[in-house]
Design an enzyme around this catalytic site. Structure first.
Site, PDB file in Angstrom:
ATOM      1  N   LYS A  77       0.860  -1.181   0.000  1.00 20.87           N
ATOM      2  CA  LYS A  77       0.000   0.000   0.000  1.00 20.87           C
ATOM      3  C   LYS A  77       0.898   1.234   0.000  1.00 20.87           C
ATOM      4  O   LYS A  77       1.972   1.231   0.616  1.00 20.87           O
ATOM      5  CB  LYS A  77      -0.888  -0.017   1.258  1.00 20.87           C
ATOM      6  CG  LYS A  77      -1.669   1.273   1.509  1.00 20.87           C
ATOM      7  CD  LYS A  77      -2.724   1.541   0.456  1.00 20.87           C
ATOM      8  CE  LYS A  77      -3.422   2.900   0.656  1.00 20.87           C
ATOM      9  NZ  LYS A  77      -4.244   3.283  -0.498  1.00 20.87           N
TER      10      LYS A  77
ATOM     11  N   CYS B 217      -2.098  10.214  -6.034  1.00 22.74           N
ATOM     12  CA  CYS B 217      -3.218   9.855  -5.155  1.00 22.74           C
ATOM     13  C   CYS B 217      -4.350  10.868  -5.350  1.00 22.74           C
ATOM     14  O   CYS B 217      -4.148  12.065  -5.179  1.00 22.74           O
ATOM     15  CB  CYS B 217      -2.796   9.833  -3.689  1.00 22.74           C
ATOM     16  SG  CYS B 217      -4.237   9.532  -2.642  1.00 22.74           S
TER      17      CYS B 217
END
Ligand code: RRO
Length: 289
Positions: A44, A129
């Site tokens: 992650k 992101c």
């Protein structure tokens, strides 16, 4: 299947998870690592400190239309924990650190912390992101994108790195991004694409499907395949970097399309989230068969 190289990583199978799916906790990383049908594992995206992420529900899947929307908000156990996992895991396959700096200071801190660590090989730097409220995506701002890359290259020296990019919808902008990337010797691979930002949908009750950010989030799943393929094709033809295709893969034929557009390996996101780790076996079988 022949082994492939992605930067300095050698993969015996060209298929693995997309960062963010089944890779937040060490136990999940172990499962990916021990799965016979993954060629690598990526963590992650990690920040300096652990984060809870956004309030739930923060992920939605529309089974009928086969798409996902997420605004997870970077939940992660902190970069050092992922570095620890990579160092303690016997590397029979590449274990790749994903790094998502929240600021220039964080970038400097994170990059410096792993620069001399020989276990951290060509990490994937996530400059795309879509879900941090109030923080624009670095990879959509060319001067800042250039500055981030300059700092990474400076602090890394000879160490290579990958870039996780968002989808681009404008050729002039993606050409500018390619110019920046082509000027850096140590950027060794590009992962195209992150989720498509700013998606929004309502459930049957006409309320937003996810809670954070007024319901806006990153779109994944089958419907983003053509956007992923166009980005893979463009970056494969306009750079000399290794390309990792990500986006829209739900069957073996989709992997073939990513490869035909120039990807050397692929990552699986929404399909892995929905079907679990056994999805890799099905996708490999369909791809080879
Ligand atoms: O955690 C997220 O909200 C997230 C990240 Br860091 C990302 O890169 N892509 C995405 O769809 N969600």
């Amino acid at each position: 299947m022949e082994p492939v190289t992605i930067g300095r990583h050698v993969l015996t199978l060209p298929i693995y998870n997309a960062s963010g799916v089944h890779c937040t906790e060490k136990g999940q990383l172990d499962e990916l690592y021990h799965c016979k049908y993954t060629g690598a594992v990526v963590t992650k995206s990690s920040t300096v400190y652990a984060r809870e992420g956004n309030p739930k529900p923060r992920y939605y899947f529309d089974a009928h239309r086969s798409y996902s929307i997420n605004s997870s908000g970077l939940p992660n156990i902190g970069m050092n924990k992922y570095v620890e996992w990579i160092c303690e895991t016997r590397r029979i396959k590449p274990c790749i650190l994903s790094v998502a700096p929240l600021s220039l200071d964080d970038l400097k801190h994170q990059i410096t912390a792993v620069a001399d660590n020989v276990a951290i090989i060509d990490p994937e730097i996530n400059l795309s992101c879509p879900n941090i409220v109030g923080r624009p995506q670095v990879a959509y701002d060319i001067p800042i994108f250039e500055e981030y890359n300059r700092i990474i290259a400076e602090r890394f020296g000879e160490k290579g790195y990958g870039l996780k990019l968002p989808p681009y919808f404008d050729t002039t902008i993606s050409d500018n991004v390619c110019d920046v990337i082509n000027a850096i010797n140590t950027n060794s691979y590009i992962t195209c694409i992150n989720s498509v930002p700013n998606a929004f949908d309502l459930c049957d009750e006409l309320v937003p499907t996810i809670a954070p950010n007024s319901g806006f989030g990153g779109l994944g799943g089958r419907c983003i395949l053509p956007i992923a393929l166009s980005n893979v094709r463009r970056f494969a033809s306009s750079t000399k970097k290794d390309i990792v295709g990500c986006g829209g893969i739900t069957q073996g034929g989709d992997i073939k399309k990513h490869f035909a557009c120039g990807a050397k390996a692929v990552q699986i996101g929404t399909s892995l989230y929905e079907n679990g780790i056994n999805d890799f076996r099905r996708l490999c079988d369909e791809f080879v068969g």
